[in-house]
Scaffold this active site. Structure first.
Site, short mmCIF file in Angstrom:
data_model
loop_
_atom_site.label_atom_id
_atom_site.label_comp_id
_atom_site.label_asym_id
_atom_site.label_seq_id
_atom_site.Cartn_x
_atom_site.Cartn_y
_atom_site.Cartn_z
CB CYS A 94 -0.69 -4.00 -6.93
SG CYS A 94 -1.83 -5.38 -6.73
NE ARG A 99 -2.95 -1.77 -4.77
CZ ARG A 99 -2.02 -1.20 -4.01
NH1 ARG A 99 -1.97 0.11 -3.86
NH2 ARG A 99 -1.11 -1.95 -3.40
#
Length: 141
Positions: A94, A99
């Site tokens: 990410c 994430r």
């Protein structure tokens, strides 16, 4: 874990490798960087979209309306549309890492055998102007 852009560039020579961007659509197509401290926009060339949410602060694409995790078949279907499948080596990344770590864990819970995190993510990639970058929807090129 893939720590450096050169490791990603080498892996991308393998057709059974997928670099999966876990960023918002606007981040993925290069409309925004997603972070006030990252100036450059775009993605590592060859990356595919693994979904995330509407900003760099959420993962709503992986959540039901009550905030719980979507079902595994729903997630698999979402990923398959971009060539992210369990028979390939998948490296999630990410902007900075959280994430990607979350999606790595989801794939781990689904017992995917060959997954890792490109920990440098867009932040590290964008620091070197020599790293190839893509902008826009790569399916339309």
């Amino acid at each position: 874990m893939l720590p450096l852009p050169k490791d990603v560039l080498e892996k991308q020579k393998d057709p059974n490798f997928v670099l999966a961007s876990i960023r918002s659509w606007d981040e993925f197509i290069g409309k925004i960087s997603g972070y006030d401290y990252i100036k450059e926009t775009g993605e590592p060339k060859g990356a595919v979209w693994g979904h995330a949410g509407s900003s760099s602060n959420d993962m709503e694409d992986f959540e039901d309306v009550d905030g719980t995790l979507r079902s595994y078949p729903e997630i698999v279907k979402m990923w398959e549309e971009w060539g992210i499948t369990s028979d390939k080596e998948v490296s999630f990344y990410c902007g900075t890492g959280w994430r990607a770590a979350e999606t790595w864990f989801i794939a781990y819970l689904m017992d995917w055998p060959n997954i890792n995190v490109y920990d440098g993510g867009w932040f590290l990639w964008s620091m070197d102007k020599n790293n190839p970058v893509q902008k826009g929807d790569p399916r339309k090129k």
